[in-house]
Design a protein around this motif. Structure first.
Motif, PDB file in Angstrom:
ATOM      1  N   ILE A 139      -4.606 -16.370  33.363  1.00 10.86           N
ATOM      2  CA  ILE A 139      -3.633 -15.672  32.517  1.00 10.86           C
ATOM      3  C   ILE A 139      -2.896 -16.616  31.564  1.00 10.86           C
ATOM      4  O   ILE A 139      -2.105 -16.154  30.735  1.00 10.86           O
ATOM      5  CB  ILE A 139      -2.604 -14.931  33.387  1.00 10.86           C
ATOM      6  CG1 ILE A 139      -1.829 -15.919  34.275  1.00 10.86           C
ATOM      7  CG2 ILE A 139      -3.272 -13.861  34.226  1.00 10.86           C
ATOM      8  CD1 ILE A 139      -0.682 -15.282  35.042  1.00 10.86           C
ATOM      9  N   GLY A 140      -3.111 -17.919  31.668  1.00  3.92           N
ATOM     10  CA  GLY A 140      -2.405 -18.842  30.783  1.00  3.92           C
ATOM     11  C   GLY A 140      -2.956 -20.252  30.867  1.00  3.92           C
ATOM     12  O   GLY A 140      -3.675 -20.614  31.804  1.00  3.92           O
ATOM     13  N   VAL A 141      -2.608 -21.035  29.850  1.00  6.70           N
ATOM     14  CA  VAL A 141      -2.991 -22.445  29.776  1.00  6.70           C
ATOM     15  C   VAL A 141      -1.710 -23.257  29.603  1.00  6.70           C
ATOM     16  O   VAL A 141      -0.920 -23.008  28.683  1.00  6.70           O
ATOM     17  CB  VAL A 141      -3.958 -22.702  28.599  1.00  6.70           C
ATOM     18  CG1 VAL A 141      -4.295 -24.194  28.503  1.00  6.70           C
ATOM     19  CG2 VAL A 141      -5.225 -21.875  28.762  1.00  6.70           C
ATOM     20  N   LEU A 142      -1.506 -24.220  30.492  1.00  4.91           N
ATOM     21  CA  LEU A 142      -0.312 -25.057  30.471  1.00  4.91           C
ATOM     22  C   LEU A 142      -0.648 -26.397  29.811  1.00  4.91           C
ATOM     23  O   LEU A 142      -1.600 -27.066  30.197  1.00  4.91           O
ATOM     24  CB  LEU A 142       0.200 -25.296  31.898  1.00  4.91           C
ATOM     25  CG  LEU A 142       1.398 -26.238  32.051  1.00  4.91           C
ATOM     26  CD1 LEU A 142       2.639 -25.648  31.389  1.00  4.91           C
ATOM     27  CD2 LEU A 142       1.668 -26.523  33.529  1.00  4.91           C
ATOM     28  N   GLY A 143       0.158 -26.792  28.832  1.00  4.69           N
ATOM     29  CA  GLY A 143      -0.077 -28.057  28.132  1.00  4.69           C
ATOM     30  C   GLY A 143       1.214 -28.803  27.869  1.00  4.69           C
ATOM     31  O   GLY A 143       2.320 -28.277  28.041  1.00  4.69           O
ATOM     32  N   GLY A 144       1.068 -30.046  27.447  1.00  9.03           N
ATOM     33  CA  GLY A 144       2.221 -30.864  27.062  1.00  9.03           C
ATOM     34  C   GLY A 144       3.146 -31.239  28.181  1.00  9.03           C
ATOM     35  O   GLY A 144       4.339 -31.490  27.950  1.00  9.03           O
ATOM     36  N   ALA A 145       2.651 -31.299  29.419  1.00  8.47           N
ATOM     37  CA  ALA A 145       3.514 -31.634  30.552  1.00  8.47           C
ATOM     38  C   ALA A 145       3.898 -33.110  30.507  1.00  8.47           C
ATOM     39  O   ALA A 145       3.034 -33.985  30.494  1.00  8.47           O
ATOM     40  CB  ALA A 145       2.819 -31.306  31.863  1.00  8.47           C
ATOM     41  N   GLU A 146       5.197 -33.388  30.481  1.00  6.44           N
ATOM     42  CA  GLU A 146       5.673 -34.767  30.490  1.00  6.44           C
ATOM     43  C   GLU A 146       5.773 -35.319  31.903  1.00  6.44           C
ATOM     44  O   GLU A 146       5.692 -36.527  32.107  1.00  6.44           O
ATOM     45  CB  GLU A 146       7.039 -34.856  29.796  1.00  6.44           C
ATOM     46  CG  GLU A 146       7.010 -34.453  28.338  1.00  6.44           C
ATOM     47  CD  GLU A 146       8.364 -34.578  27.674  1.00  6.44           C
ATOM     48  OE1 GLU A 146       9.279 -35.188  28.280  1.00  6.44           O
ATOM     49  OE2 GLU A 146       8.537 -34.059  26.563  1.00  6.44           O
ATOM     50  N   ARG A 147       5.963 -34.451  32.866  1.00  6.04           N
ATOM     51  CA  ARG A 147       5.938 -34.841  34.274  1.00  6.04           C
ATOM     52  C   ARG A 147       4.701 -34.221  34.927  1.00  6.04           C
ATOM     53  O   ARG A 147       4.226 -33.172  34.504  1.00  6.04           O
ATOM     54  CB  ARG A 147       7.195 -34.360  35.009  1.00  6.04           C
ATOM     55  CG  ARG A 147       8.494 -34.941  34.506  1.00  6.04           C
ATOM     56  CD  ARG A 147       9.674 -34.456  35.333  1.00  6.04           C
ATOM     57  NE  ARG A 147       9.583 -34.900  36.728  1.00  6.04           N
ATOM     58  CZ  ARG A 147      10.483 -34.562  37.666  1.00  6.04           C
ATOM     59  NH1 ARG A 147      11.501 -33.775  37.350  1.00  6.04           N
ATOM     60  NH2 ARG A 147      10.344 -35.002  38.907  1.00  6.04           N
ATOM     61  N   GLU A 148       4.208 -34.874  35.968  1.00  3.92           N
ATOM     62  CA  GLU A 148       3.007 -34.392  36.665  1.00  3.92           C
ATOM     63  C   GLU A 148       1.876 -34.150  35.664  1.00  3.92           C
ATOM     64  O   GLU A 148       1.304 -33.060  35.570  1.00  3.92           O
ATOM     65  CB  GLU A 148       3.323 -33.101  37.432  1.00  3.92           C
ATOM     66  CG  GLU A 148       4.354 -33.260  38.530  1.00  3.92           C
ATOM     67  CD  GLU A 148       3.813 -34.044  39.729  1.00  3.92           C
ATOM     68  OE1 GLU A 148       2.605 -33.937  40.005  1.00  3.92           O
ATOM     69  OE2 GLU A 148       4.602 -34.746  40.378  1.00  3.92           O
ATOM     70  N   GLN A 149       1.542 -35.207  34.914  1.00  5.72           N
ATOM     71  CA  GLN A 149       0.523 -35.063  33.880  1.00  5.72           C
ATOM     72  C   GLN A 149      -0.863 -34.760  34.450  1.00  5.72           C
ATOM     73  O   GLN A 149      -1.749 -34.311  33.718  1.00  5.72           O
ATOM     74  CB  GLN A 149       0.487 -36.322  33.020  1.00  5.72           C
ATOM     75  CG  GLN A 149       1.785 -36.565  32.266  1.00  5.72           C
ATOM     76  CD  GLN A 149       1.738 -37.814  31.413  1.00  5.72           C
ATOM     77  OE1 GLN A 149       0.733 -38.516  31.365  1.00  5.72           O
ATOM     78  NE2 GLN A 149       2.838 -38.101  30.732  1.00  5.72           N
TER      79      GLN A 149
END
Length: 398
Positions: free
Chosen positions: A191-201
């Motif tokens: 249902i979604g795509v998560l990007g740009g995580a600064e923590r837990e890359q």
């Protein structure tokens, strides 16, 4: 000889050869300038680096939850509802819980259930469970679709969110057509795509499931980490309160990773920069001191007749030594004044170019000229003593 007369004679000796005096002063100028730039830029850069550190590192707290002891009915130390208790703490801006395990650290994930001989149909990825507040806690954003919410969690929906790199590996470009991923033979709707995580890359290559779904189908229901983002300056307080909010009475069993004190980071940065450039400044000062000593010695040799005449007219050894010593000290003092001024200008210019706030120590304006005068004083000791040792008859004969 009066002190004023001694000063007048020394100043006249310096100005008698202005070009030579200027070149001699240049060595001290470079040394003092380097030292001033070192101290000024290190202080300015230290504050700037600490400011950036505050923006990310100094506001991030992680609570590590140990696995429960093996028993017939293990009770986890931290429940998923504990996230709400932490969110109510003063200074907490976002918080999320994550569950992972060795069994789900490397899972074969496929974008379809068709197995074609000779073709790579899947990728090995990590599978984790997380609370719905994960995007804010990892400082990420949804590049496509949405993150699962409390409704998906309560209904045990078979939905998943993938990291942006995982989406590219699986060939998922859009979630509008409700693509699916297959984990251990079971399908989950992306249902979604998560990007740009600064923590837990590492979540960029992971599949993220709701905690209830992960517990039902993969046995992944025990919280292993709690990610907390705090307001600036509240990390230390939250680090003490979060374990109590998560596991009252058993908070000692939780491990908290809190950022170090920004003041310590500032001192470390300044110490590293000072250690790097201080050597250059000292080398420049040594070169300047050698130049002053060399020129003063040459001046003594050129003025042997003058020294003999002064001694014949009644000048003492102390007065002759004082004159040449004062000349070298004057050159060093001028170099210190000019070097301090140039150094401060460079610090302000560098700060303006980098959009930094310059940090200038008032003591530099007074300490640099004193350091330059001290360099000149030390550099002129041997030539001055050599001039004082000359006998009038030998000097006049020369």
């Amino acid at each position: 000889m009066d002190v004023r007369d001694l000063w007048t004679e020394a100043l006249a000796g310096v100005l008698a050869r202005p070009l030579r005096s200027a070149l001699t002063t240049l060595g001290t100028v470079l040394g003092i300038t380097t030292l001033v730039i070192t101290i000024g830029v290190s202080s300015t850069a230290g504050n700037q680096i600490v400011g950036r550190f505050d923006a990310l590192g100094a506001t991030s707290v992680t609570v590590v939850v140990p696995p429960p002891p093996p028993s017939a009915d293990p009770v986890p130390l931290v429940d998923w509802s504990g996230v709400r208790a932490v969110a109510r703490l003063a200074g907490v801006e976002s918080v999320a819980a994550i569950a992972d395990s060795q069994e789900t650290a490397s899972v074969q994930v496929r974008a379809n259930d068709v197995v074609a001989p000779g073709e790579v149909t899947g990728q090995t990825m990590a599978v984790v469970a997380a609370s719905p507040t994960l995007p804010a806690a990892v400082r990420g954003r949804m590049t496509a679709g949405r993150f699962f919410d409390d409704g998906d969690v309560s209904r045990h929906e078979r939905v998943a969110v993938v990291g942006d790199q995982a989406a590219r590996l699986l060939g998922i470009g859009s979630v509008e057509d409700s693509p699916a991923v297959f984990l251990k033979g079971q399908a989950y709707t992306v249902i979604g795509v998560l990007g740009g995580a600064e923590r837990e890359q590492r979540l960029a290559t992971a599949v993220i499931l709701p905690p209830t779904t992960a517990a039902d189908r993969l046995g992944l229901g025990t919280v292993t980490r709690v990610l907390i983002n705090t307001a600036l300056g509240a990390a230390d307080q939250v680090a003490h309160q979060a374990p109590i909010a998560l596991a009252p009475g058993a908070d000692d069993a939780l491990a908290v990773m809190a950022p170090p004190d920004p003041a310590d980071a500032r001192k470390g940065v300044q110490g590293d920069v000072n250690g790097l450039f201080l050597v250059l400044g000292l080398v420049s000062l040594v070169v300047g001191a050698i130049g002053i000593a060399n020129v003063t010695l040459v001046t003594v040799i050129e003025r042997i007749g003058e020294i003999g005449l002064r001694r014949a007219l009644g000048a003492s050894r102390r007065q002759v030594a004082g004159q040449f010593l004062l000349e070298s000290t004057t050159i060093g003092l001028l170099g210190g004044v000019v070097g301090a001024a140039l150094g401060l200008v460079v610090v302000v210019a560098v700060s303006a170019v980098r959009d930094w706030t310059p940090v200038l120590d008032v003591r530099l304006a007074f300490g640099a000229p004193v350091a330059g005068a001290l360099v000149g004083l030390l550099a002129g000791l041997y030539p001055s003593l050599r001039a004082a040792r000359m006998e009038p008859v030998d000097a006049l004969r020369s």
